[in-house]
Design an enzyme around this catalytic site. Structure first.
Site, short mmCIF file in Angstrom:
data_model
loop_
_atom_site.label_atom_id
_atom_site.label_comp_id
_atom_site.label_asym_id
_atom_site.label_seq_id
_atom_site.Cartn_x
_atom_site.Cartn_y
_atom_site.Cartn_z
N ARG A 1 -2.52 -9.03 3.65
CA ARG A 1 -3.13 -8.87 2.35
C ARG A 1 -4.75 -9.55 2.51
O ARG A 1 -5.12 -10.07 1.64
CB ARG A 1 -2.65 -9.69 1.22
CG ARG A 1 -1.28 -8.96 0.83
CD ARG A 1 -1.34 -7.80 -0.43
NE ARG A 1 -0.26 -7.33 -0.95
CZ ARG A 1 0.41 -7.82 -2.01
NH1 ARG A 1 -0.63 -8.71 -2.79
NH2 ARG A 1 1.14 -7.33 -2.55
N ARG B 1 -7.97 -8.87 -4.28
CA ARG B 1 -8.55 -9.21 -5.62
C ARG B 1 -9.27 -10.74 -5.23
O ARG B 1 -10.19 -11.05 -6.07
CB ARG B 1 -7.53 -9.47 -6.71
CG ARG B 1 -7.41 -8.13 -7.30
CD ARG B 1 -6.36 -8.26 -8.29
NE ARG B 1 -5.11 -8.62 -7.66
CZ ARG B 1 -4.03 -8.68 -8.38
NH1 ARG B 1 -4.07 -7.98 -9.70
NH2 ARG B 1 -2.78 -9.03 -7.86
N ARG C 1 -12.37 -1.78 -6.87
CA ARG C 1 -11.09 -1.60 -7.77
C ARG C 1 -11.31 -1.19 -8.95
O ARG C 1 -10.68 -0.35 -9.51
CB ARG C 1 -10.35 -2.77 -7.50
CG ARG C 1 -8.88 -3.11 -8.27
CD ARG C 1 -7.79 -2.05 -7.73
NE ARG C 1 -6.73 -1.83 -8.36
CZ ARG C 1 -6.59 -0.96 -9.35
NH1 ARG C 1 -7.63 -0.23 -9.60
NH2 ARG C 1 -5.57 -0.85 -10.39
N ASP D 1 0.35 0.58 -0.01
CA ASP D 1 1.22 -0.34 -0.47
C ASP D 1 2.43 0.26 0.05
O ASP D 1 2.52 1.26 0.25
CB ASP D 1 1.14 -0.37 -2.16
CG ASP D 1 1.89 -1.47 -2.65
OD1 ASP D 1 1.49 -2.38 -2.74
OD2 ASP D 1 2.77 -1.64 -2.98
N TYR E 1 13.15 -2.75 -4.94
CA TYR E 1 12.33 -2.26 -6.04
C TYR E 1 12.74 -1.11 -6.78
O TYR E 1 12.57 -0.98 -7.81
CB TYR E 1 10.68 -2.02 -5.57
CG TYR E 1 9.91 -3.02 -5.12
CD1 TYR E 1 9.58 -3.91 -6.18
CD2 TYR E 1 9.91 -3.69 -3.76
CE1 TYR E 1 8.79 -5.15 -5.87
CE2 TYR E 1 9.30 -5.00 -3.43
CZ TYR E 1 8.60 -5.61 -4.63
OH TYR E 1 8.01 -6.76 -4.19
O1 CP3 Z 1 -4.71 -6.00 2.74
C1 CP3 Z 1 -3.61 -5.79 3.06
O2 CP3 Z 1 -2.53 -6.37 3.44
C2 CP3 Z 1 -3.16 -3.97 2.96
C3 CP3 Z 1 -2.61 -3.82 1.72
C4 CP3 Z 1 -1.36 -4.20 1.04
C5 CP3 Z 1 -0.86 -4.11 -0.13
N1 CP3 Z 1 0.27 -4.48 -0.48
C6 CP3 Z 1 -2.25 -4.08 -1.28
C7 CP3 Z 1 -1.89 -4.32 -2.78
C8 CP3 Z 1 -0.14 -4.36 1.89
C9 CP3 Z 1 0.18 -4.48 3.12
C10 CP3 Z 1 0.83 -4.41 0.67
C11 CP3 Z 1 2.30 -4.75 0.99
C12 CP3 Z 1 2.97 -4.94 -0.20
N2 CP3 Z 1 3.29 -4.45 -1.41
C13 CP3 Z 1 4.48 -5.76 0.04
C14 CP3 Z 1 4.90 -6.37 1.30
C15 CP3 Z 1 4.21 -7.67 1.47
C16 CP3 Z 1 4.54 -8.83 0.55
O3 CP3 Z 1 3.59 -9.13 0.06
O4 CP3 Z 1 5.65 -9.07 0.70
C17 CP3 Z 1 4.87 -5.85 -1.24
C18 CP3 Z 1 6.25 -6.62 -1.60
C19 CP3 Z 1 4.26 -4.91 -1.75
C20 CP3 Z 1 4.68 -4.61 -3.72
C21 CP3 Z 1 3.66 -4.75 -4.52
N3 CP3 Z 1 2.27 -4.46 -4.42
C22 CP3 Z 1 3.29 -6.12 -5.49
C23 CP3 Z 1 4.61 -7.08 -5.50
C24 CP3 Z 1 2.21 -6.08 -6.07
C25 CP3 Z 1 1.73 -6.84 -7.13
C26 CP3 Z 1 1.13 -8.11 -6.64
C27 CP3 Z 1 -0.11 -8.51 -7.38
O5 CP3 Z 1 -0.75 -9.42 -6.89
O6 CP3 Z 1 -0.32 -7.96 -8.39
C28 CP3 Z 1 1.40 -4.85 -5.39
C29 CP3 Z 1 -0.10 -4.45 -5.66
C30 CP3 Z 1 -0.81 -4.81 -4.81
N4 CP3 Z 1 -0.71 -4.09 -3.49
C31 CP3 Z 1 -2.03 -5.25 -4.89
C32 CP3 Z 1 -2.83 -5.04 -3.65
C33 CP3 Z 1 -4.21 -5.60 -3.11
C34 CP3 Z 1 -2.67 -5.83 -6.26
C35 CP3 Z 1 -3.11 -4.77 -7.19
C36 CP3 Z 1 -4.59 -4.34 -7.61
O7 CP3 Z 1 -5.50 -4.72 -6.77
O8 CP3 Z 1 -4.68 -3.88 -8.48
#
Ligand code: CP3
Length: 347
Positions: A24, A28, A37, A74, A150
């Site tokens: 990640r 943000r 974004r 994602d 999920y």
């Molecule tokens: O930089 C990176 O790592 C690449 C991008 C990436 C994202 N999600 C972007 C993202 C990666 C590799 C993921 C993987 C992901 N997504 C996982 C596995 C890793 C982990 O954290 O266990 C999981 C479980 C998800 C599902 C997911 N997507 C969740 C639970 C959320 C919400 C979390 C939050 O902080 O709101 C997301 C949204 C998400 N995916 C965001 C980002 C940057 C935040 C949303 C936004 O910017 O509006």
């Protein structure tokens, strides 16, 4: 293309200091991410806009000089591409129209996956072109169990009761879902490699909720199967497994026939990992993301402690889970410095 420090490490080469990237690393906590974004309301539309996805993929590499980039996407693009309804609620995380009955599996189809995810593959090609040759580009996918969590819970969950009770009570139908996901994930990973990803990571973020035997059946076995299928098409592509929060069951994931590296979460002790895991497989991890939020002397001491334990063997420095939103970006720059300046202490 030069292999770069990250790929060479996965291939068994040792360097004076390990390569570093962060799960990640785009997100943000970076003002330049928030600026891009803001230009797209829906998070999935953002993921499916190659120019924007590429820009935020490159941002942390430009700012911190990390050894690898991970394509901005994602794990939930796979259920979306299979035809399940997926959306993101502002500030609440992912939502899905939950699966409640195996009869609904018929509505999920792999047929449209590659077309639907073409923007992700386009972003990978563009990112590969935009990155220095020494910086590796990672693709990724969620592992079948985490995606099933999920898809059945309809979002995140406190106890994962719905998905676990389904798996325990109806293993045959749960197995059908896992198999369908495994095939979709193979397609998705193969396309990412063909678009230019140098390595791929499988995130099994919720593996840790399963007891050991179930863990073998629903996490390890499908992940190994996926890895073997990807390697059948692309024998040399390194695959990193991240079974989060599995504790000592991490021993099961020492599978060099399938995985080039095992990413360990913060709950695994670096000393134990160096003794029990690292002689068998390259490790990646495992700084507490909250240490990166804390910064200062605590960050320095903990980073050096991990390096002292793990940097003598095959190792990629990373966090134990993703970068948190409240992380000050300066702390990431400091972390990269600490890792690059580390020297083994005379023992
Ligand atoms: O930089 C990176 O790592 C690449 C991008 C990436 C994202 N999600 C972007 C993202 C990666 C590799 C993921 C993987 C992901 N997504 C996982 C596995 C890793 C982990 O954290 O266990 C999981 C479980 C998800 C599902 C997911 N997507 C969740 C639970 C959320 C919400 C979390 C939050 O902080 O709101 C997301 C949204 C998400 N995916 C965001 C980002 C940057 C935040 C949303 C936004 O910017 O509006």
């Amino acid at each position: 293309m030069s292999a770069g420090k990250f790929l060479a490490t996965l291939g068994g080469t040792r360097f004076p200091t390990p390569p570093i990237w962060l799960m990640r690393q785009a997100g943000r906590y970076l003002p330049e991410y928030r600026a891009v974004r803001e230009t797209t309301k829906s998070f999935l539309d953002f993921c499916y806009t190659p120019d924007k996805a590429v820009e935020v993929t490159l941002q942390p590499v430009r700012r911190f000089g990390l050894d690898a980039a991970i394509v901005f996407s994602d794990i939930l693009v796979v259920p979306d591409a299979l035809g399940q309804k997926v959306w993101f609620e502002e500030g609440e995380g992912p939502r899905l129209e939950a699966l409640t009955d195996p009869a609904q599996f018929g509505q999920l189809s792999r047929a449209r996956l590659i077309d639907h995810l073409a923007p992700v593959y386009r972003a990978i090609s563009l990112a590969r072109e935009g990155l220095p040759s020494e910086t590796a580009l990672l693709g990724f996918a969620g592992a079948p169990f985490t995606l099933a969590c999920y898809m059945i819970e309809g979002g995140s969950s406190r106890d994962f009761a719905k998905v676990k009770i389904w798996a325990y009570r109806h293993p045959d139908s749960f197995g059908l879902l896992i198999d369908l996901l495994a095939e979709a994930i193979v397609d998705h990973l193969v396309c990412q490699v063909e678009a230019g990803a140098d390595a791929v990571q499988l995130f099994d973020s919720w593996a840790g909720v399963l007891p050991e035997e179930q863990l073998f059946r629903w996490s390890l076995e499908p992940m190994v199967r996926i890895a073997h299928a990807v390697k059948e098409r692309h024998p040399t592509v390194p695959i990193i497994a991240f079974p989060r929060a599995v504790g000592p069951a991490a021993l099961m994931y020492r599978r060099p026939d399938a995985f080039a590296a095992l990413s360990i979460d913060t709950g695994i002790g670096a000393h134990w990992a160096a003794q029990e895991l690292q002689p068998h497989i390259c490790l990646q991890g495992n700084l507490d993301p909250l240490m990166l939020v804390a910064g200062g002397g605590a960050l320095k001491r903990e980073t050096r402690r991990i390096l002292d334990k793990l940097a003598h063997g095959p190792f990629v420095f990373n966090l134990g889970h993703g970068v948190m939103q409240q992380t000050p970006p300066e702390h990431v720059a400091e972390l990269v410095d600490i890792v690059r300046q580390w020297k083994p202490s005379p023992s």
